[in-house]
Design a protein around this motif. Structure first.
Motif, PDB file in Angstrom:
ATOM      1  N   PHE A   1       0.615  -0.931  -0.230  1.00 12.63           N
ATOM      2  CA  PHE A   1       0.114  -0.191   0.039  1.00 12.63           C
ATOM      3  C   PHE A   1       0.598   1.295  -0.007  1.00 12.63           C
ATOM      4  CE2 PHE A   1      -2.332   3.546   2.049  1.00 12.63           C
ATOM      5  CZ  PHE A   1      -3.383   3.605   1.624  1.00 12.63           C
ATOM      6  N   ILE A   2       1.478   1.443   0.709  1.00 14.65           N
ATOM      7  CA  ILE A   2       2.551   2.451   1.243  1.00 14.65           C
ATOM      8  C   ILE A   2       3.899   2.903  -0.886  1.00 14.65           C
ATOM      9  CG2 ILE A   2       4.379   3.490   2.176  1.00 14.65           C
ATOM     10  CD1 ILE A   2       3.555   2.201   4.727  1.00 14.65           C
ATOM     11  N   LEU A   3       3.743   1.808  -1.302  1.00 17.46           N
ATOM     12  CA  LEU A   3       5.139   1.870  -1.973  1.00 17.46           C
ATOM     13  C   LEU A   3       4.081   2.277  -3.770  1.00 17.46           C
ATOM     14  CD1 LEU A   3       7.739  -1.395  -1.780  1.00 17.46           C
ATOM     15  CD2 LEU A   3       7.869   0.783  -2.314  1.00 17.46           C
ATOM     16  N   THR A   4       2.631   1.924  -3.614  1.00 16.83           N
ATOM     17  CA  THR A   4       2.195   2.032  -4.864  1.00 16.83           C
ATOM     18  C   THR A   4       0.971   3.564  -3.905  1.00 16.83           C
ATOM     19  OG1 THR A   4       0.557   0.095  -4.723  1.00 16.83           O
ATOM     20  CG2 THR A   4      -0.107   1.731  -5.018  1.00 16.83           C
ATOM     21  N   LYS A   5       1.305   3.842  -3.496  1.00 12.80           N
ATOM     22  CA  LYS A   5       0.902   5.623  -2.646  1.00 12.80           C
ATOM     23  C   LYS A   5       2.131   6.599  -3.149  1.00 12.80           C
ATOM     24  CE  LYS A   5      -3.553   5.888  -1.381  1.00 12.80           C
ATOM     25  NZ  LYS A   5      -4.741   6.357  -1.970  1.00 12.80           N
ATOM     26  N   ILE A   6       3.582   6.438  -2.508  1.00  7.71           N
ATOM     27  CA  ILE A   6       4.356   6.134  -3.021  1.00  7.71           C
ATOM     28  C   ILE A   6       5.025   6.944  -4.725  1.00  7.71           C
ATOM     29  CG2 ILE A   6       6.819   7.111  -2.677  1.00  7.71           C
ATOM     30  CD1 ILE A   6       5.848   5.597   0.641  1.00  7.71           C
ATOM     31  N   LEU A   7       4.988   5.992  -4.600  1.00  8.27           N
ATOM     32  CA  LEU A   7       5.213   5.725  -5.867  1.00  8.27           C
ATOM     33  C   LEU A   7       4.512   6.700  -7.318  1.00  8.27           C
ATOM     34  CD1 LEU A   7       7.572   2.390  -6.500  1.00  8.27           C
ATOM     35  CD2 LEU A   7       8.155   4.990  -5.977  1.00  8.27           C
ATOM     36  N   LEU A   8       3.194   6.103  -7.542  1.00 11.23           N
ATOM     37  CA  LEU A   8       2.179   6.459  -8.332  1.00 11.23           C
ATOM     38  C   LEU A   8       1.663   8.032  -8.181  1.00 11.23           C
ATOM     39  CD1 LEU A   8      -0.272   3.891  -8.246  1.00 11.23           C
ATOM     40  CD2 LEU A   8       1.357   3.647 -10.013  1.00 11.23           C
ATOM     41  N   ASN A   9       2.350   8.692  -7.043  1.00 12.48           N
ATOM     42  CA  ASN A   9       2.224   9.902  -6.853  1.00 12.48           C
ATOM     43  C   ASN A   9       3.296  11.047  -7.157  1.00 12.48           C
ATOM     44  OD1 ASN A   9      -0.555  10.515  -5.926  1.00 12.48           O
ATOM     45  ND2 ASN A   9       0.438   8.757  -3.645  1.00 12.48           N
ATOM     46  N   ILE A  10       4.611  10.389  -8.000  1.00  8.93           N
ATOM     47  CA  ILE A  10       5.463  10.365  -8.488  1.00  8.93           C
ATOM     48  C   ILE A  10       5.196  11.217  -9.727  1.00  8.93           C
ATOM     49  CG2 ILE A  10       7.764  10.441  -8.870  1.00  8.93           C
ATOM     50  CD1 ILE A  10       8.248   8.725  -6.493  1.00  8.93           C
ATOM     51  N   HIS A  11       4.998  12.800  -9.980  1.00 11.77           N
ATOM     52  CA  HIS A  11       4.093  12.748 -11.296  1.00 11.77           C
ATOM     53  C   HIS A  11       6.053  13.527 -12.601  1.00 11.77           C
ATOM     54  CE1 HIS A  11       0.335  12.444 -10.533  1.00 11.77           C
ATOM     55  NE2 HIS A  11       1.002  13.063  -8.910  1.00 11.77           N
ATOM     56  N   LEU A  12       6.824  13.649 -11.791  1.00  6.17           N
ATOM     57  CA  LEU A  12       8.206  14.153 -11.862  1.00  6.17           C
ATOM     58  C   LEU A  12       8.605  13.323 -13.089  1.00  6.17           C
ATOM     59  CD1 LEU A  12       9.893  15.811  -9.095  1.00  6.17           C
ATOM     60  CD2 LEU A  12       8.338  16.607 -10.929  1.00  6.17           C
ATOM     61  N   MET A  13       8.477  11.531 -12.972  1.00  7.36           N
ATOM     62  CA  MET A  13       9.297  10.691 -13.916  1.00  7.36           C
ATOM     63  C   MET A  13       7.998  10.328 -14.682  1.00  7.36           C
ATOM     64  SD  MET A  13      11.549   8.623 -11.377  1.00  7.36           S
ATOM     65  CE  MET A  13      10.670   8.500 -10.257  1.00  7.36           C
ATOM     66  N   ASN A  14       8.226   9.268 -15.919  1.00  5.38           N
ATOM     67  CA  ASN A  14       7.088   8.798 -17.099  1.00  5.38           C
ATOM     68  C   ASN A  14       6.626   7.920 -15.898  1.00  5.38           C
ATOM     69  OD1 ASN A  14       7.455   6.170 -19.016  1.00  5.38           O
ATOM     70  ND2 ASN A  14       7.435   8.145 -19.795  1.00  5.38           N
ATOM     71  N   LYS A  15       5.564   7.847 -16.444  1.00  4.17           N
ATOM     72  CA  LYS A  15       4.481   6.920 -15.562  1.00  4.17           C
ATOM     73  C   LYS A  15       4.969   5.406 -16.160  1.00  4.17           C
ATOM     74  CE  LYS A  15      -0.521   5.800 -15.533  1.00  4.17           C
ATOM     75  NZ  LYS A  15      -1.913   6.171 -16.475  1.00  4.17           N
ATOM     76  N   ASN A  16       5.439   4.724 -17.167  1.00  2.73           N
ATOM     77  CA  ASN A  16       5.418   4.078 -17.302  1.00  2.73           C
ATOM     78  C   ASN A  16       7.300   3.147 -16.356  1.00  2.73           C
ATOM     79  OD1 ASN A  16       3.677   3.103 -19.647  1.00  2.73           O
ATOM     80  ND2 ASN A  16       4.898   3.832 -20.934  1.00  2.73           N
ATOM     81  N   PHE A  17       7.947   3.859 -17.009  1.00  2.00           N
ATOM     82  CA  PHE A  17       9.607   3.311 -15.689  1.00  2.00           C
ATOM     83  C   PHE A  17       8.484   3.328 -14.098  1.00  2.00           C
ATOM     84  CE2 PHE A  17      13.019   5.140 -13.533  1.00  2.00           C
ATOM     85  CZ  PHE A  17      13.356   4.623 -13.300  1.00  2.00           C
ATOM     86  N   ILE A  18       7.914   4.268 -13.723  1.00  2.00           N
ATOM     87  CA  ILE A  18       7.681   4.351 -12.161  1.00  2.00           C
ATOM     88  C   ILE A  18       7.117   2.785 -11.746  1.00  2.00           C
ATOM     89  CG2 ILE A  18       5.508   5.238 -10.733  1.00  2.00           C
ATOM     90  CD1 ILE A  18       6.298   7.642 -11.679  1.00  2.00           C
ATOM     91  N   SER A  19       5.910   2.257 -12.949  1.00  2.00           N
ATOM     92  CA  SER A  19       5.085   1.145 -12.975  1.00  2.00           C
ATOM     93  C   SER A  19       6.219  -0.125 -12.604  1.00  2.00           C
ATOM     94  CB  SER A  19       4.704   1.200 -14.590  1.00  2.00           C
ATOM     95  OG  SER A  19       3.208  -0.236 -14.146  1.00  2.00           O
ATOM     96  N   PHE A  20       7.291   0.073 -13.559  1.00  2.00           N
ATOM     97  CA  PHE A  20       8.526  -0.003 -13.775  1.00  2.00           C
ATOM     98  C   PHE A  20       9.095  -0.852 -12.420  1.00  2.00           C
ATOM     99  CE2 PHE A  20      12.964  -1.161 -14.746  1.00  2.00           C
ATOM    100  CZ  PHE A  20      12.605  -2.931 -15.547  1.00  2.00           C
ATOM    101  N   ILE A  21       9.326   0.379 -12.041  1.00  2.00           N
ATOM    102  CA  ILE A  21      10.309  -0.113 -11.030  1.00  2.00           C
ATOM    103  C   ILE A  21       9.131  -0.540  -9.038  1.00  2.00           C
ATOM    104  CG2 ILE A  21      11.708   1.932  -9.020  1.00  2.00           C
ATOM    105  CD1 ILE A  21      12.457   1.481 -11.280  1.00  2.00           C
ATOM    106  N   LEU A  22       8.231   0.331  -9.669  1.00  2.00           N
ATOM    107  CA  LEU A  22       6.742  -0.513  -8.330  1.00  2.00           C
ATOM    108  C   LEU A  22       6.953  -2.092  -7.972  1.00  2.00           C
ATOM    109  CD1 LEU A  22       4.516  -0.148  -6.077  1.00  2.00           C
ATOM    110  CD2 LEU A  22       3.388   0.305  -8.778  1.00  2.00           C
TER     111      LEU A  22
END
Length: 249
Positions: free
Chosen positions: A201-222
């Motif tokens: 839950f915490i990882l999802t909330k933190i990473l998906l609220n980062i708007h400075l990076m590409n959405k696909n890259f954030i999804s990959f890291i998540l």
């Protein structure tokens, strides 16, 4: 022998620290499998946009959301849901099978060859996939009513893939034993599962609220991070079952 959370925590940390490179590699491979499935089966982008925008958020319930859709949108949503379930179950099954195979190989390194471990993985994957289907259906039914029954079922069924791989029981017998053992040691199993859910839950909330990076890259890291922490949960549960099996002898 009395099993404690501290003992399991120390054993898990020791194993993870020694095999972190392998765990990371398996997690990355699992993420690429999810990406590959996404590339092979292209969902309708219109349906994805409906789910992601306010039409879903503003609906009072899932049923209200579906009732407001056209017949075409309902059919496409069904296809998309099936596709996401297959993707989730495939990646989860591969991750589960790979981590369990890694543990069994390291436990029997002198007796077991790498080729034998690969054959073991290939052999258990189809049955693990079916087991994951059954347990996830049961858990999702629990979540459909209230959150607490879903969490409770997640705890009770957490050991089923470990038992199935460790003892070669039938699928139903593995589920039955998982419920019985997890109920008896609900404080130990529950701690691991609840911690995993909180981290997720915490990882999802933190990473998906980062708007400075590409959405696909954030999804990959998540996805990689989710896979790593899920692997740690599998190791924790496997170690518990190994200790439990010794105490029962």
């Amino acid at each position: 022998m009395f099993i404690t959370i501290r003992e399991l925590y120390n054993d898990t940390c020791h194993f993870v620290s020694k095999e972190i490179k392998t765990i990371f590699f398996i997690s990355v491979i699992t993420t690429f499998i999810s990406i590959l499935i996404n590339m092979l089966i292209k969902p309708d982008m219109h349906i994805i946009s409906i789910i992601e925008n306010n039409r879903f958020i503003n609906s009072y319930s899932v049923f209200d959301f579906i009732n407001n859709m056209t017949e075409y949108e309902k059919k496409e949503l069904l296809k998309y849901s099936i596709f996401k379930i297959i993707e989730f179950l495939t990646s989860k099954t591969f991750l589960l099978g790979s981590i369990i195979t890694l543990i069994t190989y390291l436990s029997n390194r002198k007796k077991q060859k790498i080729t034998s471990s690969i054959m073991f993985l290939a052999k258990i994957l189809p049955s693990l996939f079916i087991l994951n289907c059954i347990t996830n259906i049961i858990i999702q039914i629990g979540f459909m009513f209230f959150i607490l029954p879903g969490i409770f079922l997640s705890i009770l069924l957490a050991l089923s893939p470990i038992i199935f791989s460790f003892q070669k029981n039938t699928l139903i017998e593995s589920i039955r034993l998982s419920i019985a053992i997890s109920w008896k040691y609900i404080n130990i199993i529950g701690t691991g599962v609840l911690l995993w859910m909180c981290v997720k839950f915490i990882l999802t909330k933190i990473l998906l609220n980062i708007h400075l990076m590409n959405k696909n890259f954030i999804s990959f890291i998540l996805n990689i991070n989710m896979n790593i922490f899920f692997s740690i949960l599998i190791i924790y549960l496997f170690r518990f079952y190994m200790l439990f099996s010794r105490t029962e002898k």
